[in-house]
Design a protein around this motif. Sequence first.
Motif, PDB file in Angstrom:
ATOM      1  N   ARG A 181     -59.746  35.711 -10.776  1.00 17.13           N
ATOM      2  CA  ARG A 181     -60.568  36.429 -11.765  1.00 17.13           C
ATOM      3  C   ARG A 181     -61.623  37.316 -11.107  1.00 17.13           C
ATOM      4  NH1 ARG A 181     -60.198  33.007 -16.369  1.00 17.13           N
ATOM      5  NH2 ARG A 181     -57.966  32.612 -16.581  1.00 17.13           N
ATOM      6  N   ARG A 182     -61.490  37.556  -9.832  1.00 11.68           N
ATOM      7  CA  ARG A 182     -62.553  38.305  -9.159  1.00 11.68           C
ATOM      8  C   ARG A 182     -62.706  39.708  -9.736  1.00 11.68           C
ATOM      9  NH1 ARG A 182     -60.744  37.581  -3.058  1.00 11.68           N
ATOM     10  NH2 ARG A 182     -58.747  38.001  -4.072  1.00 11.68           N
ATOM     11  N   TRP A 183     -61.573  40.348  -9.959  1.00 13.20           N
ATOM     12  CA  TRP A 183     -61.616  41.719 -10.452  1.00 13.20           C
ATOM     13  C   TRP A 183     -62.251  41.789 -11.843  1.00 13.20           C
ATOM     14  CZ3 TRP A 183     -58.903  43.887 -14.657  1.00 13.20           C
ATOM     15  CH2 TRP A 183     -59.030  45.267 -14.754  1.00 13.20           C
ATOM     16  N   TYR A 226     -73.479  31.981  -4.205  1.00 15.88           N
ATOM     17  CA  TYR A 226     -72.631  33.162  -4.349  1.00 15.88           C
ATOM     18  C   TYR A 226     -71.566  33.165  -3.258  1.00 15.88           C
ATOM     19  CZ  TYR A 226     -76.857  34.470  -6.853  1.00 15.88           C
ATOM     20  OH  TYR A 226     -77.935  34.468  -7.699  1.00 15.88           O
ATOM     21  N   CYS A 227     -70.358  33.570  -3.646  1.00 17.27           N
ATOM     22  CA  CYS A 227     -69.333  33.775  -2.626  1.00 17.27           C
ATOM     23  C   CYS A 227     -69.829  34.882  -1.683  1.00 17.27           C
ATOM     24  CB  CYS A 227     -68.004  34.164  -3.271  1.00 17.27           C
ATOM     25  SG  CYS A 227     -66.724  34.564  -2.058  1.00 17.27           S
ATOM     26  N   SER A 228     -69.753  34.649  -0.394  1.00 16.40           N
ATOM     27  CA  SER A 228     -70.249  35.632   0.582  1.00 16.40           C
ATOM     28  C   SER A 228     -69.441  36.929   0.553  1.00 16.40           C
ATOM     29  CB  SER A 228     -70.161  35.057   2.000  1.00 16.40           C
ATOM     30  OG  SER A 228     -70.939  33.898   2.114  1.00 16.40           O
ATOM     31  N   PHE A 229     -68.251  36.893  -0.030  1.00 13.85           N
ATOM     32  CA  PHE A 229     -67.355  38.052   0.024  1.00 13.85           C
ATOM     33  C   PHE A 229     -67.247  38.772  -1.318  1.00 13.85           C
ATOM     34  CE2 PHE A 229     -65.423  34.905   3.089  1.00 13.85           C
ATOM     35  CZ  PHE A 229     -66.137  35.379   4.170  1.00 13.85           C
ATOM     36  N   CYS A 230     -66.824  38.051  -2.355  1.00 16.19           N
ATOM     37  CA  CYS A 230     -66.685  38.724  -3.655  1.00 16.19           C
ATOM     38  C   CYS A 230     -68.002  38.694  -4.431  1.00 16.19           C
ATOM     39  CB  CYS A 230     -65.548  38.123  -4.471  1.00 16.19           C
ATOM     40  SG  CYS A 230     -65.877  36.468  -5.097  1.00 16.19           S
ATOM     41  N   GLU A 231     -68.971  37.910  -3.970  1.00 16.40           N
ATOM     42  CA  GLU A 231     -70.357  37.910  -4.470  1.00 16.40           C
ATOM     43  C   GLU A 231     -70.552  37.251  -5.825  1.00 16.40           C
ATOM     44  OE1 GLU A 231     -71.744  41.946  -4.487  1.00 16.40           O
ATOM     45  OE2 GLU A 231     -72.161  41.867  -2.350  1.00 16.40           O
ATOM     46  N   ARG A 232     -69.496  36.701  -6.417  1.00 17.51           N
ATOM     47  CA  ARG A 232     -69.738  36.126  -7.735  1.00 17.51           C
ATOM     48  C   ARG A 232     -70.460  34.794  -7.624  1.00 17.51           C
ATOM     49  NH1 ARG A 232     -63.778  34.026  -9.572  1.00 17.51           N
ATOM     50  NH2 ARG A 232     -63.094  33.595  -7.445  1.00 17.51           N
ATOM     51  N   LEU A 233     -71.192  34.480  -8.678  1.00 16.85           N
ATOM     52  CA  LEU A 233     -71.889  33.202  -8.747  1.00 16.85           C
ATOM     53  C   LEU A 233     -70.896  32.139  -9.167  1.00 16.85           C
ATOM     54  CD1 LEU A 233     -74.944  31.858  -9.055  1.00 16.85           C
ATOM     55  CD2 LEU A 233     -74.182  31.766 -11.416  1.00 16.85           C
ATOM     56  N   ALA A 258     -67.467  30.620   0.560  1.00 15.60           N
ATOM     57  CA  ALA A 258     -66.388  31.381  -0.067  1.00 15.60           C
ATOM     58  C   ALA A 258     -65.865  30.680  -1.316  1.00 15.60           C
ATOM     59  CB  ALA A 258     -65.241  31.599   0.904  1.00 15.60           C
ATOM     60  N   CYS A 259     -65.421  31.493  -2.259  1.00 14.02           N
ATOM     61  CA  CYS A 259     -64.758  30.967  -3.452  1.00 14.02           C
ATOM     62  C   CYS A 259     -63.293  30.689  -3.101  1.00 14.02           C
ATOM     63  CB  CYS A 259     -64.848  31.976  -4.594  1.00 14.02           C
ATOM     64  SG  CYS A 259     -63.813  33.434  -4.377  1.00 14.02           S
ATOM     65  N   VAL A 260     -62.615  30.021  -4.002  1.00  9.98           N
ATOM     66  CA  VAL A 260     -61.239  29.615  -3.721  1.00  9.98           C
ATOM     67  C   VAL A 260     -60.314  30.832  -3.544  1.00  9.98           C
ATOM     68  CG1 VAL A 260     -60.599  29.316  -6.154  1.00  9.98           C
ATOM     69  CG2 VAL A 260     -59.470  27.948  -4.412  1.00  9.98           C
ATOM     70  N   ASN A 261     -60.592  31.916  -4.267  1.00 10.23           N
ATOM     71  CA  ASN A 261     -59.715  33.082  -4.157  1.00 10.23           C
ATOM     72  C   ASN A 261     -59.914  33.825  -2.834  1.00 10.23           C
ATOM     73  OD1 ASN A 261     -60.524  33.350  -7.513  1.00 10.23           O
ATOM     74  ND2 ASN A 261     -58.441  32.915  -6.843  1.00 10.23           N
ATOM     75  N   CYS A 262     -61.157  34.016  -2.441  1.00 16.55           N
ATOM     76  CA  CYS A 262     -61.406  34.665  -1.147  1.00 16.55           C
ATOM     77  C   CYS A 262     -60.887  33.786  -0.027  1.00 16.55           C
ATOM     78  CB  CYS A 262     -62.901  34.956  -0.962  1.00 16.55           C
ATOM     79  SG  CYS A 262     -63.501  36.284  -2.031  1.00 16.55           S
ATOM     80  N   ASN A 263     -61.138  32.476  -0.171  1.00 18.02           N
ATOM     81  CA  ASN A 263     -60.701  31.529   0.852  1.00 18.02           C
ATOM     82  C   ASN A 263     -59.185  31.528   0.999  1.00 18.02           C
ATOM     83  OD1 ASN A 263     -60.079  29.001   2.197  1.00 18.02           O
ATOM     84  ND2 ASN A 263     -62.261  28.568   1.982  1.00 18.02           N
TER      85      ASN A 263
HETATM   86 ZN   LIG Z   1     -65.019  35.159  -3.405  1.00 20.50          ZN
END
Ligand SMILES: [Zn+2]
Length: 232
Positions: free
Chosen positions: A149-151, A30-37, A66-71
């Motif tokens: 696509r986080r939102w 999971y992304c540590s920030f946006c939490e998505r798998l 982190a995912c690419v968007n949070c990163n």
């Molecule tokens: Zn993220």
Amino acid sequence: MRPVDKGPAPQQFTNYQDACAPLEQRLGRYCSFCERLLETHLAVEHVMPKSRHKDLALEWDNFLLACVNCNSSKGSKPVLRPPHAKHTHLWPDEHNTLLAFKYIGGWVEVGLARDHPAFSLAEETVQLLGLDKYEGNPDPNRQPTEADRRWSTREIVRSVAERSRQNLRNADSPFMRDQIIQTALARGGFSIWFATFADDADMQQRLLDAFPSSAKNCFDGVKLIPRDPLLL
Ligand SMILES: [Zn+2]
């Protein structure tokens, strides 16, 4: 944002990418920030950017996932935290970040009172990570790009969680409860599930137990308690 406890460094690193596997094993994919798998494209995230702090490039204490968007939202913007300086933001491995942010619909906002000592740090964190970007945001700078696509992912998870809550009301059983936990693990978005089951301590406890390395010192049972006495 689920507060986590990574535990001690599993080894010394000569290449930071080698930390990805133990981080995933301890924290889940999971992304540590946006939490998505994310099955792919999760990366070792340097909390204090490695381009600014070369001495921290291989330090376990400076790593999250982190995912690419949070990163890319975070980039190499300045971030400081103890023992180097006072906190400039809030982090899931140091604070009870579940207290700091509210998940309403698909978007994230600060869940603290304006006079709370951590309010501005929480605001800075949302901005830094771009967690306030959602379609329809009146501020054109806070709208997600096509690739972000986080939102919309949060929106989907929220509707699945809500549906799960209804299903549980209609047919409550240990099996249904376990099935919902399996769905939550397969979708990610811990904070959304935790908020959706706010009135069900058993489900909240199951979520805490199921998502790996949730920080136990942030909870008294399922009641949220501060982890850092000065902030959160
Ligand atoms: Zn993220």
